[in-house]
Every structure is written in structure tokens, then in C-alpha cells.
Design a protein around this motif. Structure first.
Motif, PDB file in Angstrom:
ATOM      1  N   ALA A  29     -76.326  -5.561 -19.346  1.00 17.98           N
ATOM      2  CA  ALA A  29     -74.736  -5.648 -18.579  1.00 17.98           C
ATOM      3  C   ALA A  29     -74.104  -6.557 -19.330  1.00 17.98           C
ATOM      4  O   ALA A  29     -72.910  -6.924 -19.036  1.00 17.98           O
ATOM      5  N   ASN A  30     -74.308  -7.401 -20.261  1.00 17.78           N
ATOM      6  CA  ASN A  30     -73.387  -8.428 -21.022  1.00 17.78           C
ATOM      7  C   ASN A  30     -72.340  -7.934 -21.834  1.00 17.78           C
ATOM      8  O   ASN A  30     -71.314  -8.726 -21.584  1.00 17.78           O
ATOM      9  N   TRP A  31     -72.234  -6.740 -22.143  1.00 28.50           N
ATOM     10  CA  TRP A  31     -70.875  -6.138 -22.823  1.00 28.50           C
ATOM     11  C   TRP A  31     -70.000  -6.108 -21.575  1.00 28.50           C
ATOM     12  O   TRP A  31     -68.724  -6.246 -21.908  1.00 28.50           O
ATOM     13  N   HIS A  32     -70.389  -5.984 -20.278  1.00 30.93           N
ATOM     14  CA  HIS A  32     -69.614  -5.762 -19.379  1.00 30.93           C
ATOM     15  C   HIS A  32     -68.733  -7.001 -18.805  1.00 30.93           C
ATOM     16  O   HIS A  32     -67.682  -7.298 -18.460  1.00 30.93           O
ATOM     17  N   ALA A  33     -69.781  -8.028 -18.777  1.00 33.45           N
ATOM     18  CA  ALA A  33     -69.140  -9.414 -18.621  1.00 33.45           C
ATOM     19  C   ALA A  33     -68.183  -9.710 -19.484  1.00 33.45           C
ATOM     20  O   ALA A  33     -66.930 -10.435 -19.360  1.00 33.45           O
ATOM     21  N   LEU A  59     -74.841  -7.872 -12.596  1.00 34.11           N
ATOM     22  CA  LEU A  59     -74.973  -6.467 -12.730  1.00 34.11           C
ATOM     23  C   LEU A  59     -73.730  -5.510 -13.383  1.00 34.11           C
ATOM     24  O   LEU A  59     -72.664  -6.436 -13.661  1.00 34.11           O
ATOM     25  N   VAL A  60     -74.138  -4.643 -13.857  1.00 38.40           N
ATOM     26  CA  VAL A  60     -73.275  -3.668 -14.604  1.00 38.40           C
ATOM     27  C   VAL A  60     -72.051  -3.079 -13.901  1.00 38.40           C
ATOM     28  O   VAL A  60     -70.828  -2.918 -14.557  1.00 38.40           O
ATOM     29  N   ASN A  61     -72.032  -3.430 -12.743  1.00 40.71           N
ATOM     30  CA  ASN A  61     -70.844  -3.206 -11.765  1.00 40.71           C
ATOM     31  C   ASN A  61     -69.838  -4.214 -11.553  1.00 40.71           C
ATOM     32  O   ASN A  61     -68.885  -4.202 -10.809  1.00 40.71           O
ATOM     33  N   GLY A  62     -70.437  -5.462 -12.183  1.00 40.21           N
ATOM     34  CA  GLY A  62     -69.438  -6.545 -12.091  1.00 40.21           C
ATOM     35  C   GLY A  62     -69.722  -7.688 -11.123  1.00 40.21           C
ATOM     36  O   GLY A  62     -69.071  -8.457 -11.035  1.00 40.21           O
ATOM     37  N   ASP A 102     -69.853  -3.187 -30.179  1.00 40.90           N
ATOM     38  CA  ASP A 102     -69.114  -2.766 -28.855  1.00 40.90           C
ATOM     39  C   ASP A 102     -67.707  -2.620 -29.082  1.00 40.90           C
ATOM     40  O   ASP A 102     -66.975  -3.366 -29.467  1.00 40.90           O
ATOM     41  N   LEU A 103     -67.196  -1.437 -28.609  1.00 32.44           N
ATOM     42  CA  LEU A 103     -65.846  -0.785 -28.741  1.00 32.44           C
ATOM     43  C   LEU A 103     -65.428  -0.347 -27.662  1.00 32.44           C
ATOM     44  O   LEU A 103     -65.662   0.619 -27.200  1.00 32.44           O
ATOM     45  N   VAL A 104     -65.054  -1.405 -26.597  1.00 32.38           N
ATOM     46  CA  VAL A 104     -64.542  -1.120 -25.219  1.00 32.38           C
ATOM     47  C   VAL A 104     -63.137  -1.133 -24.805  1.00 32.38           C
ATOM     48  O   VAL A 104     -62.560  -2.144 -25.127  1.00 32.38           O
ATOM     49  N   PRO A 105     -62.915   0.167 -24.576  1.00 30.66           N
ATOM     50  CA  PRO A 105     -61.329   0.085 -24.110  1.00 30.66           C
ATOM     51  C   PRO A 105     -60.906  -0.578 -22.619  1.00 30.66           C
ATOM     52  O   PRO A 105     -61.981  -0.783 -22.005  1.00 30.66           O
ATOM     53  N   LEU A 106     -59.984  -1.135 -22.696  1.00 30.42           N
ATOM     54  CA  LEU A 106     -59.742  -1.915 -21.437  1.00 30.42           C
ATOM     55  C   LEU A 106     -58.334  -1.489 -20.798  1.00 30.42           C
ATOM     56  O   LEU A 106     -57.283  -1.060 -21.769  1.00 30.42           O
ATOM     57  N   SER A 107     -58.163  -1.559 -19.511  1.00 29.55           N
ATOM     58  CA  SER A 107     -56.859  -1.184 -18.974  1.00 29.55           C
ATOM     59  C   SER A 107     -56.685  -2.021 -17.784  1.00 29.55           C
ATOM     60  O   SER A 107     -57.638  -2.013 -16.865  1.00 29.55           O
ATOM     61  N   ALA A 108     -55.491  -2.515 -17.701  1.00 32.02           N
ATOM     62  CA  ALA A 108     -55.203  -3.403 -16.614  1.00 32.02           C
ATOM     63  C   ALA A 108     -56.359  -4.647 -16.643  1.00 32.02           C
ATOM     64  O   ALA A 108     -56.600  -5.112 -15.407  1.00 32.02           O
ATOM     65  N   GLY A 109     -56.908  -5.245 -17.816  1.00 32.17           N
ATOM     66  CA  GLY A 109     -57.843  -6.227 -17.933  1.00 32.17           C
ATOM     67  C   GLY A 109     -59.256  -5.722 -17.312  1.00 32.17           C
ATOM     68  O   GLY A 109     -60.125  -6.742 -17.251  1.00 32.17           O
ATOM     69  N   ARG A 110     -59.531  -4.390 -16.983  1.00 34.10           N
ATOM     70  CA  ARG A 110     -60.768  -3.813 -17.017  1.00 34.10           C
ATOM     71  C   ARG A 110     -61.206  -3.098 -17.775  1.00 34.10           C
ATOM     72  O   ARG A 110     -60.534  -2.086 -18.430  1.00 34.10           O
ATOM     73  N   PRO A 111     -62.738  -3.009 -18.098  1.00 35.55           N
ATOM     74  CA  PRO A 111     -63.143  -2.134 -18.877  1.00 35.55           C
ATOM     75  C   PRO A 111     -63.306  -0.553 -18.609  1.00 35.55           C
ATOM     76  O   PRO A 111     -63.377  -0.392 -17.486  1.00 35.55           O
ATOM     77  N   LEU A 112     -63.115   0.075 -19.411  1.00 40.03           N
ATOM     78  CA  LEU A 112     -62.965   1.821 -19.087  1.00 40.03           C
ATOM     79  C   LEU A 112     -64.163   2.267 -19.834  1.00 40.03           C
ATOM     80  O   LEU A 112     -64.367   2.519 -21.189  1.00 40.03           O
ATOM     81  N   CYS A 154     -64.741  -7.876 -19.505  1.00 33.62           N
ATOM     82  CA  CYS A 154     -64.098  -8.266 -17.954  1.00 33.62           C
ATOM     83  C   CYS A 154     -63.414  -9.631 -18.365  1.00 33.62           C
ATOM     84  O   CYS A 154     -62.287 -10.092 -17.938  1.00 33.62           O
ATOM     85  N   PHE A 155     -64.153 -10.637 -19.071  1.00 34.47           N
ATOM     86  CA  PHE A 155     -63.521 -11.929 -19.331  1.00 34.47           C
ATOM     87  C   PHE A 155     -62.302 -11.617 -20.685  1.00 34.47           C
ATOM     88  O   PHE A 155     -61.218 -12.163 -20.309  1.00 34.47           O
ATOM     89  N   CYS A 156     -62.510 -10.586 -21.276  1.00 36.11           N
ATOM     90  CA  CYS A 156     -61.527 -10.526 -22.565  1.00 36.11           C
ATOM     91  C   CYS A 156     -60.216  -9.972 -21.811  1.00 36.11           C
ATOM     92  O   CYS A 156     -59.079  -9.781 -22.453  1.00 36.11           O
ATOM     93  N   GLY A 157     -60.320  -9.129 -20.765  1.00 40.35           N
ATOM     94  CA  GLY A 157     -59.317  -8.364 -20.268  1.00 40.35           C
ATOM     95  C   GLY A 157     -57.802  -9.515 -19.737  1.00 40.35           C
ATOM     96  O   GLY A 157     -56.799  -8.927 -19.864  1.00 40.35           O
ATOM     97  N   ARG A 158     -58.384 -10.609 -19.804  1.00 41.40           N
ATOM     98  CA  ARG A 158     -57.188 -11.733 -19.448  1.00 41.40           C
ATOM     99  C   ARG A 158     -56.437 -11.631 -20.492  1.00 41.40           C
ATOM    100  O   ARG A 158     -55.290 -12.577 -20.515  1.00 41.40           O
ATOM    101  N   PHE A 159     -56.772 -11.327 -21.685  1.00 41.71           N
ATOM    102  CA  PHE A 159     -55.912 -11.592 -22.989  1.00 41.71           C
ATOM    103  C   PHE A 159     -54.949 -10.269 -23.092  1.00 41.71           C
ATOM    104  O   PHE A 159     -53.797 -10.529 -23.876  1.00 41.71           O
ATOM    105  N   ALA A 160     -55.222  -9.448 -22.399  1.00 42.88           N
ATOM    106  CA  ALA A 160     -54.146  -8.517 -22.069  1.00 42.88           C
ATOM    107  C   ALA A 160     -54.128  -7.965 -20.707  1.00 42.88           C
ATOM    108  O   ALA A 160     -54.739  -6.487 -20.665  1.00 42.88           O
ATOM    109  N   PRO A 161     -53.707  -8.420 -19.829  1.00 43.56           N
ATOM    110  CA  PRO A 161     -54.042  -8.105 -18.267  1.00 43.56           C
ATOM    111  C   PRO A 161     -53.189  -6.805 -17.953  1.00 43.56           C
ATOM    112  O   PRO A 161     -53.578  -6.281 -17.065  1.00 43.56           O
ATOM    113  N   GLN A 162     -52.024  -6.495 -18.596  1.00 41.81           N
ATOM    114  CA  GLN A 162     -51.150  -5.565 -18.075  1.00 41.81           C
ATOM    115  C   GLN A 162     -51.049  -4.573 -18.854  1.00 41.81           C
ATOM    116  O   GLN A 162     -50.142  -3.550 -18.979  1.00 41.81           O
TER     117      GLN A 162
END
Length: 335
Positions: free
Chosen positions: A113-117, A92-95, A142-152, A120-128
Motif C-alpha cells: 500500500a506504500n504507493w497509495h500513501a 491500507l490501500v484504500n487510504g 510507479d507511474l500513477v495518474p492523479l486527479s483532484a489530488g487523488r490517485p486513479l 495521496c501525499f503528492c496530490g497536494r502539488f497539483a490539487p486541482q
């Protein structure tokens, strides 16, 4: 536990196991919805041994369905028929990963919901640190901002994401040329284009050498081969020109113009996304088989931060199926 992830789109079915296997099968859902279960069963049978299935989708938007709810319901029923009793979960799109029964009760959370998955996976390449995912596929970007490894994300729907610029409905294969330009350069003049599906961006990037020729592949506007010579003929039709009026040089000039306009569209969207971020990103993660276009976008933005390429990290085939790979990894890590 061995998971196989299915990413069921309107034009392709993609699979991955999160351990290096990935495959993409062209499947025009809007033309053959009743063949979906058969296609899924064949794709599953051709995959490595697995115990569990996990599913995401974008195919519910196909116009063979009267609504998204109908599309989600139909796709999940096709998965059930193809699963042959395998344990199945839906992203689901809420993860969250839920049973098909729960997904059927909340169909709009299962839609697109595939973009969300992937995010979330790509957040590990810039977790902090603040980062940015750019995924360029055959149909969308898809142009998705990430913060602390999670999509915004601005919301849970594709409409929300379109409004925010995080989803740009253009890609490197399926976008009609007439959706990107109203005219094309032709021997010192600007010629209005035919508003017909005569050529697509696949022809553009075939002519420019960014995509490889695949003579056996007929998933093109005229169902003729994905070759440069055939792309030249398709581009000629955009100007209602015959082969006597249109040469390879004319086709390449048209292709360059279309590519420039598509890039300009992405630059506008990307700047909107960057302006919405509280902190500027320090890393960008690239995925999809249109990575060449993503790199041109970064050059146009004068990007100077870190760049992580999923093609380099995972290989070109897995990168093309990155949402499926991401989903398989997330499912494995959740158990």
C-alpha cells in the motif's frame, strides 16, 4: 503527536518522521525473516523521539513467505515485537489508517500500500488538475495518474497495477541485467548474455556515473563493493568474459545498451498510462533516488508540462524514502 513511519520492503527498511528525518536500511527479508523484528527495533531506536508508529509494507511478497497473507501477518507481528508498546497504525490501500488487529483481519488491503500513501501525499502539488506521479526506486517504478489530488488506480492489487502499466517491476539497483536484455554489444558483435544474477542495474548506473560509488556497500550481485571497477567485473561475467577480454570501454557500452532497454520499457508503460487518462496531465511529480531515469523518461516522452521534484522539495534522502515520509505526514494530518 509525533509519528514515525515504517516502510518495510523485501530488500530495505525505510523510516521517516514527516519533519525532515529519513533513513534507509538494507535488509534482505527473504534471507533473514527472523531478524526483521531486531532490525526494526534498531532502526526505531536510531530515529528521533516519537509517540506513534505507522506502517506500510511491500515485503509480504518476499518468497520466504508461502503467501501474501502469511507475509503481512509475519511483518505485523515483527512490528508489534519491535514497537515496545507504542501506539501503532497500519495504512491500507484504500487510504485508511487502522489498528494492527483490523489490518490482520484484512491483510490483502495492508499489502503493498506504500504507493497509495505516496500518491495521496503528492496530490497536494497539483490539487486541482490532472497530474502524474513517477517514483523510481531501487526495485520498482510507479507511474500513477492523479486527479483532484487523488490517485486513479485500476484496482487495489499489484497485479492490477502491473496489467495497467502503473507498476513496472524494474528499478535502478536491483533489476538483473539478464531480465532486461538477451544480448549485449561486444566489439562490433551482439553476444548472448548469461541468464544468471551476475550483474544488476546498479552496475549499469555505476558505470554510467548516475549512481555514486560506495566502497563500503556490498549489497551487489557478487557481494563485492559498489564501485565502478567491481561493476566492470560483474558486467564482464554477463558475457562469460575474463578481465583480459573485457575492458572498461566494453563495460560502458554494455551499460548504455541496458539503460536504453530499460528506458524503452518505461516509455511503453508510460504511454499506456497516459492513454488511459481522460485528461492529459499538466504536472508531473518525481520521487525516488532514480529521479535521473524519470527525467530521461520525460525527455523521451517530450514532456512539456510542469515538473515537481521531491529531491528539490524535500532533499535526496527524504525523496529516497518518500513513501515513508508521505505516510508520516498523512498520519500527522489525520490526528
Amino acid at each position: 503527536m509525533n509519528w514515525l513511519a515504517l516502510d518495510i520492503g523485501g530488500a530495505n527498511v525505510k523510516l521517516a518522521d514527516g519533519q525532515g528525518y529519513a533513513a534507509s536500511y538494507p535488509f534482505a527479508l527473504w534471507k533473514d525473516r527472523d531478524g526483521l523484528a531486531r532490525q526494526l527495533r534498531a532502526a526505531i531506536a536510531g530515529s528521533p523521539p516519537h509517540d506513534h508508529l505507522v506502517v506500510t509494507m511491500t515485503g509480504e511478497l518476499a518468497d520466504c513467505f508461502a503467501s501474501k497473507v502469511e507475509g503481512v501477518t509475519f511483518i505485523l507481528q515483527a512490528v508489534h515485537a519491535a514497537a515496545d508498546g507504542r501506539h501503532t497504525r497500519v495504512y491500507l490501500v484504500n487510504g485508511t489508517l487502522v489498528s494492527p488487529q483490523v489490518a490482520l483481519a484484512r491483510p490483502l488491503l495492508a499489502a503493498s500500500a506504500n504507493w497509495h500513501a505516496l500518491a495521496c501525499f503528492c496530490g497536494r502539488f497539483a490539487p486541482q488538475r490532472p497530474a502524474w506521479l513517477i517514483d523510481v526506486g531501487s526495485t520498482t517504478v510507479d507511474l500513477v495518474p492523479l486527479s483532484a489530488g487523488r490517485p486513479l488506480a485500476p484496482g487495489e492489487t499489484d497485479t492490477d497495477r502491473l496489467l495497467a502499466g502503473q507498476l513496472v517491476y524494474t528499478g535502478v539497483e536491483r533489476s538483473p541485467v539478464c531480465a532486461l536484455v538477451q544480448s549485449l554489444p561486444y566489439r562490433g558483435q551482439e553476444c548472448p548474455v548469461a541468464q544468471e544474477l551476475f550483474a544488476t542495474t546498479r552496475d549499469v548506473y555505476l558505470l554510467l556515473g548516475d549512481l555514486p560509488e560506495v566502497p563500503t556497500d556490498h549489497h551487489t550481485a557478487d557481494h563485492r563493493p559498489a564501485t565502478r571497477s567491481a561493476a566492470c567485473r560483474r558486467m564482464a561475467r554477463m558475457l562469460c568474459a575474463s578481465e583480459l577480454q573485457f575492458e572498461r570501454e566494453d563495460a560502458v557500452a554494455c551499460a548504455r545498451h541496458v539503460a536504453q532497454q530499460q528506458l524503452a520499457m518505461l516509455v511503453r508503460a508510460a504511454r499506456r498510462v497516459l492513454q488511459s487518462m481522460q485528461l492529459p496531465p499538466t504536472a508531473v511529480i518525481l520521487s525516488g533516488h532514480g529521479e535521473f531515469l524519470a527525467r530521461r523518461l520525460l525527455a523521451a516522452l517530450a514532456w512539456q508540462g510542469e515538473t515537481v521534484s521531491l529531491v528539490d522539495q524535500l532533499g535526496p534522502i527524504v525523496s529516497r524514502c518518500a513513501p515513508a515520509h508521505a505516510l508520516a505526514v498523512l498520519a500527522c494530518e489525520s490526528t
